[in-house]
Design a protein around this motif. Structure first.
Motif, short mmCIF file in Angstrom:
data_model
loop_
_atom_site.label_atom_id
_atom_site.label_comp_id
_atom_site.label_asym_id
_atom_site.label_seq_id
_atom_site.Cartn_x
_atom_site.Cartn_y
_atom_site.Cartn_z
N ASN A 11 0.86 -1.19 0.00
CA ASN A 11 0.00 0.00 0.00
C ASN A 11 0.90 1.24 0.00
OD1 ASN A 11 0.95 0.19 2.68
ND2 ASN A 11 -0.81 -0.95 3.45
N TYR A 12 0.28 2.43 0.01
CA TYR A 12 1.11 3.65 -0.08
C TYR A 12 1.96 3.85 1.17
CZ TYR A 12 -2.01 6.36 2.98
OH TYR A 12 -2.73 6.81 4.06
N GLU A 13 1.48 3.33 2.34
CA GLU A 13 2.29 3.46 3.56
C GLU A 13 3.57 2.64 3.43
OE1 GLU A 13 -1.93 3.64 5.62
OE2 GLU A 13 -1.09 2.55 3.94
N ASP A 14 3.41 1.42 2.92
CA ASP A 14 4.57 0.54 2.72
C ASP A 14 5.56 1.22 1.76
OD1 ASP A 14 6.22 -1.78 2.55
OD2 ASP A 14 5.11 -2.45 0.77
N ARG A 15 5.03 1.81 0.69
CA ARG A 15 5.88 2.51 -0.29
C ARG A 15 6.63 3.66 0.39
NH1 ARG A 15 2.73 4.44 -5.52
NH2 ARG A 15 1.58 5.71 -4.03
N GLY A 16 5.91 4.45 1.19
CA GLY A 16 6.53 5.58 1.88
C GLY A 16 7.60 5.14 2.88
N LYS A 17 7.30 4.06 3.60
CA LYS A 17 8.26 3.56 4.60
C LYS A 17 9.53 3.03 3.93
CE LYS A 17 5.42 2.62 8.65
NZ LYS A 17 4.03 3.00 8.33
N GLN A 18 9.36 2.31 2.81
CA GLN A 18 10.54 1.80 2.09
C GLN A 18 11.37 2.96 1.53
OE1 GLN A 18 10.40 -1.56 -0.54
NE2 GLN A 18 8.56 -2.41 0.42
N PHE A 19 10.71 4.00 1.08
CA PHE A 19 11.40 5.20 0.58
C PHE A 19 12.22 5.82 1.70
CE2 PHE A 19 11.19 9.91 0.12
CZ PHE A 19 11.92 10.07 -1.06
N LYS A 20 11.60 5.98 2.86
CA LYS A 20 12.28 6.62 4.00
C LYS A 20 13.47 5.77 4.45
CE LYS A 20 8.57 7.52 6.65
NZ LYS A 20 7.78 8.18 7.73
N GLU A 21 13.28 4.46 4.46
CA GLU A 21 14.34 3.53 4.84
C GLU A 21 15.53 3.66 3.88
OE1 GLU A 21 16.05 1.18 7.44
OE2 GLU A 21 14.03 1.94 7.72
#
Length: 445
Positions: A430-440
Motif C-alpha cells: 500500500n502507499y504506507e509501505d511505499r513511503g516507509k521503504q522510501f524513507k528507509e
C-alpha cells in the motif's frame, strides 16, 4: 429470528463491521477469498465471529438478509454480480456504523485530494476545543469498530467514493466536498460522470438542518450542483470571490462565517503550507465553526497542526539534497499539488499502478521544475510516452534503486520528491509501505 449478515472482505472495514454486527446480535459470518492478516484473525476470534478465509460459501452468501461489502471489492466482482442479480441488499461498513451510532453527530469529508489532511485537521480542531470525538473511516480506523468498542458523541470521518457507493441512509450532519478530479476511473467504467455522482452521495440524505461545505472554485462541483439541487445549508469556500456564509481567502487573509459569527486569520499563520492546503485549512475552519467552536480554538488548532506521514513529509537532507515523502499522492492531481508547491529544482519519483492517468496535467510543471523523472513501477511505458523528450528519465524497480538513482542525478540544493501519481500495488502492499521503504532507503544513503 436474527438477521443473517454476511461480511465480504476481511480488512479493516470488514472486521470492524463484523465486530459491530456481533455486538448488535446479528447472525454474522465474514468471508474473504484470500487469507486474513493475523491481527484481524485474532480480533474475529476474540469477538466470537464465524469467518471463512481462502474462499466464499456461495449458499450462505446468497441467502444473507444483507451483505456488507468491503470498499475494495468492485461492482464487477463475480460475487457482487450474483448478489445484485438475486436482489440481496449490499451496504458499506459506514452504512452499518451509521445505523448504530445513536444520537452521535458526524462530520464527513470527501474529495479527490486533501481528504486525509483535512479530516485530520478537523479532528485536531475538535480535540483542541476539548470535544469528545473519534477519527474514523478511510483514514485507517473502522467507523463500525469505533461505534462497537468506544462510541463517541462526534465522529470525524474520511469517506472515499467506494464507501459512498453502498450507502442507503448514511447522513452526515456536516458534509465536506473538497474537490473532484479524475481518479479511480477504472472503478467507474472510465466515466467521469459516474465518479462525480459517487462523490455527491455524501450529501444525498442531508436535510435542511445539515451543512454542506464545498469548493466554489471547482468547476466540476459547481456544474453538478447547477443540475442537482442540494437540500442542506450550503457553505461555499473560495479564493476567487467573497462569500456571505462559508469561507474565503482574499489578500492572504482567511475569512470564515457561519451564522452571525465571523473570524479572520492570516494565511501566514497556517501550519500547512501551499495553496491547496489553504483550501484544506479553510474547509476545516468552516467545519469547526459549524460545531460552535470558539474562534481562538480554531486559530490555535490551525497554527499547531502537524502534517501527516506520507503527505509532503520531509524525510532528511543528505549532502544538501532534500528528500520529501508524498507517497499518499496516488493520482496525478495530488502530484500536481506537490509540484506546484516546489521552490527548488526537483527530481520526481513517479510510477506504480496506473488508474487511467492523464499526465498532460503535470506537463507544464515538469517542464518548469523537474530536472529528471525516476520511474518506479513494473510498467513505466505510459510515463515514458508522456515525458520522453521533456526531461531526463531513469527506470528503476524498487524504492531503494529509485532513491539511489535520484540521489545520483541530484545536486546540493535540489529536492527528491516521491509523489508517484499512481496506486502502489505493483511493488508495495500500500502507499504506507511505499513511503516507509522510501524513507528507509533515504536513511541508508
Amino acid at each position: 429470528m436474527k438477521r443473517k449478515l454476511v461480511i465480504l472482505g476481511g480488512g479493516e472495514s470488514g472486521v470492524g463491521a463484523a465486530v459491530l454486527a456481533k455486538k448488535k446480535d446479528y447472525d454474522v459470518t465474514l468471508m474473504d477469498e484470500s487469507s486474513l492478516k493475523e491481527g484481524y484473525r485474532s480480533e474475529l476470534q476474540k469477538a466470537g465471529v464465524l469467518f471463512l478465509e481462502g474462499g466464499v460459501n456461495e449458499d450462505e452468501l446468497l441467502n444473507a438478509d444483507e451483505v456488507v461489502k468491503s470498499p475494495g471489492i468492485p461492482e464487477k466482482n463475480a460475487w457482487v454480480k450474483k448478489l445484485r442479480a438475486k436482489g440481496v441488499s449490499v451496504i458499506s461498513e459506514i452504512e452499518l456504523a451509521y445505523r448504530h451510532k445513536g444520537e452521535s453527530k458526524i462530520i464527513a469529508i470527501t474529495g479527490s485530494n486533501g481528504k486525509s489532511t483535512t479530516t485530520s485537521l478537523i479532528y485536531h480542531i475538535c480535540k483542541t476545543a476539548a470535544l469528545d470525538c473519534a477519527l474514523v473511516g478511510n483514514i485507517g480506523y473502522s467507523f463500525a469498530k469505533q461505534v462497537a468498542e468506544d462510541p463517541k458523541p462526534l465522529y470525524v470521518a474520511e469517506i472515499s467514493s467506494f464507501q459512498l457507493d453502498d450507502i442507503v441512509r448514511f447522513r452526515p450532519d456536516v458534509a465536506v466536498l473538497l474537490n473532484i478530479t479524475e481518479d479511480h476511473l477504472d472503478r467507474y467504467d472510465y466515466r467521469f460522470e459516474n465518479y462525480i455522482r459517487s462523490k455527491f452521495r455524501i450529501a444525498m440524505n442531508q436535510t435542511s438542518g445539515d451543512y454542506f461545505i464545498y469548493n466554489l472554485d471547482d468547476d466540476v462541483i459547481i456544474q453538478y450542483m447547477e443540475r442537482n439541487p442540494i437540500h442542506s445549508i450550503q457553505l461555499p469556500m473560495s479564493m476567487k470571490q467573497k462569500v456571505n456564509q462559508g469561507g474565503y481567502i482574499q489578500n492572504d487573509e482567511m475569512h470564515v462565517k457561519t451564522g452571525s459569527e465571523e473570524q479572520s486569520m492570516s494565511v501566514y499563520d497556517f501550519a500547512l503550507k501551499g495553496k491547496h492546503n489553504q483550501y484544506n485549512t479553510m474547509a476545516a475552519s468552516v467545519a469547526g465553526a459549524t460545531m460552535d467552536i470558539r474562534k481562538n480554538k480554531i486559530r490555535e488548532a490551525v497554527q499547531t497542526f502537524e502534517n501527516l506521514e506520507h503527505r509532503m513529509e520531509p524525510v532528511a537532507t543528505v549532502r544538501g539534497v532534500e528528500f520529501i515523502n508524498d507517497s499518499k499522492a496516488t493520482n496525478v492531481n495530488s502530484t500536481w499539488y506537490a509540484l506546484e508547491s516546489m521552490t527548488k529544482p526537483t527530481i520526481l519519483i513517479l510510477g506504480g499502478v496506473d488508474k487511467g492517468n492523464d499526465y498532460t496535467l503535470i506537463e507544464d510543471l515538469v517542464k518548469e521544475k523537474v530536472k529528471a523523472i525516476v520511474c518506479m513501477g513494473v510498467d513505466n511505458s505510459k510515463i515514458h510516452a508522456a515525458f520522453d523528450g521533456i526531461t531526463r528519465l531513469v527506470d528503476t524497480g524498487s524504492a531503494e534503486n529509485a532513491v539511489q538513482a535520484a540521489f545520483q542525478v541530484a545536486a546540493p540544493g535540489d529536492v527528491v520528491l516521491l509523489s508517484p501519481a499512481c496506486a502502489s500495488f505493483d511493488l508495495f502492499s500500500n502507499y504506507e509501505d511505499r513511503g516507509k521503504q522510501f524513507k528507509e532507503a533515504v536513511k541508508n544513503l
